[in-house]
Design a protein around this motif. Structure first.
Motif, short mmCIF file in Angstrom:
data_model
loop_
_atom_site.label_atom_id
_atom_site.label_comp_id
_atom_site.label_asym_id
_atom_site.label_seq_id
_atom_site.Cartn_x
_atom_site.Cartn_y
_atom_site.Cartn_z
N ALA A 53 24.17 -54.16 -3.65
CA ALA A 53 23.53 -53.00 -4.27
C ALA A 53 23.92 -51.73 -3.53
CB ALA A 53 22.02 -53.18 -4.29
N LEU A 54 23.87 -51.77 -2.21
CA LEU A 54 24.24 -50.59 -1.41
C LEU A 54 25.70 -50.22 -1.63
CD1 LEU A 54 22.38 -51.45 1.90
CD2 LEU A 54 21.90 -49.51 0.39
N ASP A 55 26.58 -51.21 -1.66
CA ASP A 55 28.00 -50.93 -1.86
C ASP A 55 28.25 -50.33 -3.25
OD1 ASP A 55 30.82 -51.16 -0.97
OD2 ASP A 55 30.96 -52.56 -2.67
N ALA A 56 27.60 -50.88 -4.26
CA ALA A 56 27.78 -50.37 -5.62
C ALA A 56 27.32 -48.91 -5.73
CB ALA A 56 27.02 -51.25 -6.61
N VAL A 57 26.17 -48.61 -5.15
CA VAL A 57 25.65 -47.24 -5.21
C VAL A 57 26.54 -46.30 -4.41
CG1 VAL A 57 23.70 -45.77 -4.57
CG2 VAL A 57 23.29 -47.94 -5.72
#
Length: 74
Positions: A53-57
């Protein structure tokens, strides 16, 4: 005293403007809280692992910044 970078000066100016203008304050808060809310949504509702999730955002933010830079250059 160390010199502030132009980025730091703009950030300070935005903070000062947000103190005086509610609309600017609301927009600034929405932008600031937006990535956290998206990460939370991806994790809590869609079951993504935190690192994904952090990488995608992060990638989404980079793409948005690049789009803004491209518009400014045009």
């Amino acid at each position: 005293m160390d010199q502030l970078s132009s980025h730091q000066l703009r950030s300070l100016r935005l903070d000062a403007l947000a103190r005086d203008h509610q609309v600017v304050s609301d927009l600034n808060e929405g932008i600031t809280n937006g990535p956290d809310a998206l990460v939370k949504e991806l994790m809590d509702v869609h079951g993504w692992p935190a690192h994904e999730a952090l990488d995608a955002v992060h990638r989404l933010q980079e793409k948005a910044l690049q789009g803004t830079a491209d518009q400014a250059a045009a």
